[in-house]
Design a protein around this motif. Structure first.
Motif, PDB file in Angstrom:
ATOM      1  N   ALA A   1       0.837  -1.202   0.000  1.00 30.52           N
ATOM      2  CA  ALA A   1       0.000   0.000   0.000  1.00 30.52           C
ATOM      3  C   ALA A   1       0.873   1.254   0.000  1.00 30.52           C
ATOM      4  CB  ALA A   1      -0.919  -0.004   1.223  1.00 30.52           C
ATOM      5  N   GLN A   2       1.949   1.193   0.807  1.00 31.56           N
ATOM      6  CA  GLN A   2       2.899   2.301   0.870  1.00 31.56           C
ATOM      7  C   GLN A   2       3.479   2.591  -0.509  1.00 31.56           C
ATOM      8  OE1 GLN A   2       4.061   4.281   3.171  1.00 31.56           O
ATOM      9  NE2 GLN A   2       6.184   4.815   2.682  1.00 31.56           N
ATOM     10  N   GLU A   3       3.853   1.521  -1.222  1.00 30.95           N
ATOM     11  CA  GLU A   3       4.457   1.663  -2.538  1.00 30.95           C
ATOM     12  C   GLU A   3       3.448   2.255  -3.541  1.00 30.95           C
ATOM     13  OE1 GLU A   3       7.324   1.719  -3.470  1.00 30.95           O
ATOM     14  OE2 GLU A   3       7.154   1.585  -5.657  1.00 30.95           O
ATOM     15  N   GLU A   4       2.179   1.805  -3.444  1.00 27.14           N
ATOM     16  CA  GLU A   4       1.154   2.334  -4.348  1.00 27.14           C
ATOM     17  C   GLU A   4       0.964   3.837  -4.117  1.00 27.14           C
ATOM     18  OE1 GLU A   4      -0.010   0.781  -6.727  1.00 27.14           O
ATOM     19  OE2 GLU A   4      -0.060  -1.365  -6.279  1.00 27.14           O
ATOM     20  N   LEU A   5       0.899   4.218  -2.829  1.00 25.35           N
ATOM     21  CA  LEU A   5       0.715   5.633  -2.517  1.00 25.35           C
ATOM     22  C   LEU A   5       1.915   6.441  -3.004  1.00 25.35           C
ATOM     23  CD1 LEU A   5      -0.764   7.987  -1.221  1.00 25.35           C
ATOM     24  CD2 LEU A   5       0.120   7.304   0.997  1.00 25.35           C
ATOM     25  N   ARG A   6       3.104   5.891  -2.774  1.00 21.73           N
ATOM     26  CA  ARG A   6       4.313   6.608  -3.199  1.00 21.73           C
ATOM     27  C   ARG A   6       4.304   6.832  -4.709  1.00 21.73           C
ATOM     28  NH1 ARG A   6       9.034   6.260  -5.314  1.00 21.73           N
ATOM     29  NH2 ARG A   6       8.616   4.144  -6.016  1.00 21.73           N
ATOM     30  N   LYS A   7       3.968   5.788  -5.457  1.00 25.77           N
ATOM     31  CA  LYS A   7       3.979   5.911  -6.923  1.00 25.77           C
ATOM     32  C   LYS A   7       2.997   6.986  -7.395  1.00 25.77           C
ATOM     33  CE  LYS A   7       3.432   1.573  -8.225  1.00 25.77           C
ATOM     34  NZ  LYS A   7       3.387   0.253  -8.830  1.00 25.77           N
ATOM     35  N   LEU A   8       1.795   6.979  -6.786  1.00 27.17           N
ATOM     36  CA  LEU A   8       0.786   7.951  -7.219  1.00 27.17           C
ATOM     37  C   LEU A   8       1.191   9.373  -6.843  1.00 27.17           C
ATOM     38  CD1 LEU A   8      -2.467   5.965  -6.428  1.00 27.17           C
ATOM     39  CD2 LEU A   8      -1.512   6.509  -8.666  1.00 27.17           C
ATOM     40  N   LEU A   9       1.838   9.529  -5.672  1.00 29.72           N
ATOM     41  CA  LEU A   9       2.263  10.863  -5.266  1.00 29.72           C
ATOM     42  C   LEU A   9       3.383  11.372  -6.177  1.00 29.72           C
ATOM     43  CD1 LEU A   9       2.143  10.469  -1.390  1.00 29.72           C
ATOM     44  CD2 LEU A   9       0.680  11.938  -2.786  1.00 29.72           C
ATOM     45  N   VAL A  10       4.237  10.447  -6.609  1.00 26.96           N
ATOM     46  CA  VAL A  10       5.294  10.828  -7.559  1.00 26.96           C
ATOM     47  C   VAL A  10       4.659  11.255  -8.875  1.00 26.96           C
ATOM     48  CG1 VAL A  10       7.194   9.945  -8.967  1.00 26.96           C
ATOM     49  CG2 VAL A  10       7.099   9.401  -6.526  1.00 26.96           C
ATOM     50  N   LYS A  11       3.670  10.456  -9.323  1.00 21.65           N
ATOM     51  CA  LYS A  11       3.007  10.766 -10.595  1.00 21.65           C
ATOM     52  C   LYS A  11       2.344  12.148 -10.547  1.00 21.65           C
ATOM     53  CE  LYS A  11      -0.778   8.419 -12.463  1.00 21.65           C
ATOM     54  NZ  LYS A  11      -1.438   7.199 -12.936  1.00 21.65           N
ATOM     55  N   ASP A  12       1.869  12.509  -9.350  1.00 23.40           N
ATOM     56  CA  ASP A  12       1.194  13.788  -9.193  1.00 23.40           C
ATOM     57  C   ASP A  12       2.182  14.927  -8.924  1.00 23.40           C
ATOM     58  OD1 ASP A  12      -1.009  15.411  -9.127  1.00 23.40           O
ATOM     59  OD2 ASP A  12      -1.418  15.100  -7.010  1.00 23.40           O
ATOM     60  N   GLY A  13       3.474  14.592  -8.784  1.00 21.72           N
ATOM     61  CA  GLY A  13       4.462  15.629  -8.518  1.00 21.72           C
ATOM     62  C   GLY A  13       4.464  16.132  -7.083  1.00 21.72           C
ATOM     63  N   LYS A  14       3.806  15.396  -6.185  1.00 23.96           N
ATOM     64  CA  LYS A  14       3.800  15.833  -4.781  1.00 23.96           C
ATOM     65  C   LYS A  14       5.154  15.557  -4.122  1.00 23.96           C
ATOM     66  CE  LYS A  14      -0.629  16.954  -3.996  1.00 23.96           C
ATOM     67  NZ  LYS A  14      -0.943  18.395  -3.991  1.00 23.96           N
ATOM     68  N   ILE A  15       5.766  14.440  -4.508  1.00 19.44           N
ATOM     69  CA  ILE A  15       7.099  14.121  -3.999  1.00 19.44           C
ATOM     70  C   ILE A  15       7.960  13.708  -5.188  1.00 19.44           C
ATOM     71  CG2 ILE A  15       6.441  13.391  -1.658  1.00 19.44           C
ATOM     72  CD1 ILE A  15       6.427  10.506  -2.629  1.00 19.44           C
ATOM     73  N   SER A  16       9.286  13.695  -4.984  1.00 18.70           N
ATOM     74  CA  SER A  16      10.130  13.269  -6.102  1.00 18.70           C
ATOM     75  C   SER A  16      10.450  11.787  -5.944  1.00 18.70           C
ATOM     76  CB  SER A  16      11.405  14.114  -6.144  1.00 18.70           C
ATOM     77  OG  SER A  16      11.991  14.150  -4.863  1.00 18.70           O
ATOM     78  N   GLU A  17      10.844  11.191  -7.015  1.00 21.40           N
ATOM     79  CA  GLU A  17      11.076   9.737  -7.095  1.00 21.40           C
ATOM     80  C   GLU A  17      11.902   9.214  -5.932  1.00 21.40           C
ATOM     81  OE1 GLU A  17      10.350   6.238  -8.475  1.00 21.40           O
ATOM     82  OE2 GLU A  17       9.829   7.837  -9.908  1.00 21.40           O
TER      83      GLU A  17
END
Lengths: 426, 296
Positions: free
Chosen positions: A410-426
């Protein structure tokens, strides 16, 4: 033949010209929509504007809205927006800012509960919506069982504490365990401490959020770094899994809130962590056998904030008429009338209005519940996140995946989506 | 009448035929060919609902992304199992029902009506209805089997059971389609071969094996193909009843693609997956079609 066609054409033209202004609104089939429909004649009489409300079920709304929002001229003048969609709709530029209209007509938006204004009102300082109703989550419980002297004595003997409305998670969990019983002695539990709405997707995502907050967990920190593999999140999921296994009826893994509601409404459960708007249903003898026996309290540690906002899409064919409708629906008088009918308020004064409280004594508690809520992560991909995390939560709830593994996913899914949205960097 | 006259007449007939079919063909182009090509075209672009424009050509990236989807392969597998289970069981039940009904002479209309009833119900309603009946705690299904001393079944919450529950509901809803189609085929069979076989003293079973089955082959082929294609597209009952859960046990490809499009907002990726599914379905149906024709 030609004459008939001509007649039809002429008639159609006449009808178009004679008809007054009409606005179309897409809404969900929920009680708060019904209250609007009940009061609608008032508005139509005052304004001369005809209102067509298309009320459909939640599952169809998003896919019905999007094509209308994309097109330059949609078929809805006014829409209601679930907090899920706020990030997406504003990012895509589908909603019209309301600041100018509010300033022009001197509408007081200071009356709204700030929590809701942040959720379904302003985005990055721009006002896109006016909060319509709130569905913050809370614990609905059986007051009659808490008041029973025999239960009180038994609970005190077992746990050394008073049986009362739970204020901490530990206290609540002891009650959940205490009330789960096999009353007819056939070896199968038939009364449950809590009811889980564990269906994959939105149902489990919403309810589990309360478990997360109860453990002091959060979805992300203030810089949007995801926190779903934290100890708090894992503990929350372990509690949830325990509830599915031991304290909630069979099939909980597949219930959404309606199935879970029925279990409690049939008098088969002590408590249910769910949307505050369901409370009115428990109090209604037509839909519940426990009317008059239930109470509602904040989820220990905070519940999930939820709400809908009125918005005018940029594709709205008649923005001015839509705005006059919002002004009417959100005027202090109509907002109060809706609350008297059972609507879930968004304006602070209504929770404690003497007339409202006289008709609905639990409304001040709803205000308290709302004040203690936490927000779900609202960003462009919230809808997708709900599905992705909902899958992992359900995999853990059904025991197909060990809890820490599911939370890591779940953590990984959230991280990927936040990266896609530009909220955090890769 | 001269030959030239006949010629113009035939031409006029043909022109009239084109004229009659033109609207239908145009409509088909509009609703089938165009969306198909549009999906194919879109699958090569970064086309999302947030930016619904074909301005970012990305080649095969959507296909690559779909390929790397962790749960997509599992979803295809669930779909395959679902299609096989529902079509095979529906065929067996449907054919048995059709044979039984074919032998019945009285009250045929009544049976027809009863058979048709589930087919006439909207799939969404079917899903909602069964969800209510199969409620593990409050549903009628568990109450009824409880009367016979059978312990409660967790119809939609148990990982092993939920898949078969969905298959059963699909069978309940669709089996009459199979039965009606096959029944129509049976009704059109010639009587003479049976009479001849009877004269030769063939048993009912031998008649079935050597007359009914071979004569019915084209109808069976059509029935199986149609149901197969419908089954692969199954969406509503999953969407209403399970949302792909518990876990991933009923997560059919159609719902997977739906999520990519409407929750993930990624029409490009969803199109790529749809194209993939289409290729598989086409290959499968072509193969089956050829295979069945070769049996003739």
């Amino acid at each position: 033949m030609r004459r008939i066609l001509m007649t039809i054409a002429v008639l159609a033209l006449c009808a178009g010209a004679a008809r007054a202004e009409t606005i179309r609104i897409l809404m969900e089939t929920v009680p708060d929509t019904r209250y609007i429909q009940e009061l609608l004649p008032q508005f139509e009489e005052q304004s001369g504007i005809d209102v067509e409300i298309e009320a459909i079920s939640y599952i169809d709304m998003h896919s019905k809205l999007v094509p209308q929002l994309i097109s330059p001229q949609g078929s809805y003048d006014l829409i209601v927006v679930d907090f899920y969609w706020v990030g997406e709709f504003t990012k895509a530029g589908w909603l019209m800012p309301l600041d100018d209209l509010v300033a022009r007509d001197g509408v007081d938006v200071g009356v709204y509960v700030p929590k809701l204004m942040d959720l379904v009102g302003r985005v990055n300082g721009v006002l896109y919506m006016l909060p319509f109703y709130n569905y913050s989550m809370a614990v609905i419980y059986r007051q009659d069982l808490l008041d029973d002297p025999a239960e009180q004595a038994a609970f005190k003997e077992m746990h050394g504490m008073d049986l009362k409305v739970p204020e901490t998670w530990d206290e609540y969990w002891k009650q959940v365990e205490f009330f789960t019983r096999d009353n007819d002695g056939d070896g199968e539990r038939d009364f449950f401490g809590t009811v889980i709405q564990g269906q994959r997707g939105d149902c489990i995502s919403m309810q589990w959020a309360n478990y997360l907050y109860s453990q002091g967990g959060r979805y992300h920190d203030e810089n949007w770094n995801p926190l779903l593999d934290s100890d708090e999140a894992i503990r929350a999921m372990q509690y949830y899994r325990e509830a599915v296994e031991n304290y909630s009826p069979a099939g909980s893994e597949s219930y959404c809130f309606d199935e879970a509601f029925n279990v409690m409404a049939q008098g088969k459960a002590y408590s249910f962590v769910t949307f505050n708007i369901l409370y009115a249903g428990f109090e209604d003898p037509e839909s519940s056998t426990v009317a008059g026996k239930v109470g509602i309290a904040p989820n220990p540690g905070g519940g999930l904030n939820g709400g809908w906002g009125w918005a005018i899409p940029n594709s709205s064919p008649n923005k001015e008429a839509a705005w006059s409708f919002i002004k009417w629906a959100e005027s202090p008088e109509v907002a109060k009338e809706r609350a008297m009918l059972g609507g879930a308020p968004t304006q602070a004064p209504i929770f404690t209005d003497p007339d409202v409280v006289a008709a609905r004594p639990y409304y001040p508690i709803l205000g308290e519940i709302l004040a203690g809520t936490q927000d779900f992560p609202v960003f462009t991909y919230t809808t997708e996140f709900v599905e992705e995390v909902g899958r992992e939560l359900n995999l853990a709830a059904t025991g197909q995946k060990p809890v820490p593994e599911a939370m890591a996913a779940a953590q990984e899914e959230l991280r990927k989506l936040l990266v896609k949205d530009g909220k955090i960097s890769e | 009448m001269t030959g030239a006259d006949a010629h113009t007449l035939a031409r006029r007939d043909r022109r009239f035929g084109y004229l009659l079919t033109a609207p239908g063909l145009a409509a088909l182009m509009l609703v089938i060919t165009f969306p198909l090509l549009f999906a194919l075209f879109t699958s090569f672009y970064d086309y999302t609902l947030l930016n619904p424009r074909h301005d970012d050509f990305i080649g095969g990236e959507n296909y690559l992304e779909a390929w790397e989807e962790e749960y997509l392969a599992g979803s295809f597998w669930v779909t395959l199992k679902f299609v096989l289970a529902s079509v095979v069981i529906e065929f067996v039940i449907g054919f048995s029902v059709a044979l039984a009904l074919h032998a019945v002479n009285r009250f045929k209309t009544v049976y027809y009506l009863i058979l048709l009833a589930p087919l006439l119900i909207n799939p969404v309603v079917v899903g909602l209805l069964w969800r209510m009946l199969l409620h593990a705690e409050l549903g009628i299904a568990n109450y009824v089997i409880g009367l016979f001393g059978i312990s409660r079944v967790n119809w939609l919450g148990d990982i092993g059971v939920a898949f078969w529950t969905v298959v059963l509901v699909d069978i309940w809803h669709q089996v009459s389609f199979m039965a009606i189609l096959l029944l129509a085929g049976l009704a059109a069979l010639p009587r003479e071969p049976y009479e001849a076989a009877r004269m030769d003293g063939a048993s009912a079973f031998r008649c079935f094996l050597h007359i009914t089955l071979p004569l019915m082959r084209p109808v069976i082929m059509v029935a199986l193909l149609l149901r197969l294609i419908f089954a692969i597209k199954t969406f509503d009952i999953i969407f209403i009843m399970t949302k792909g859960g518990p876990g991933t046990s009923t997560d059919l490809v159609s719902y997977f693609i739906y999520r990519a499009a409407f929750f993930g907002l990624d029409i490009g990726r969803a199109s790529a997956m749809s194209v993939g599914l289409l290729v598989i379905v086409l290959a499968l149906t072509t193969y089956l079609f050829r295979y069945m024709r070769s049996l003739r």
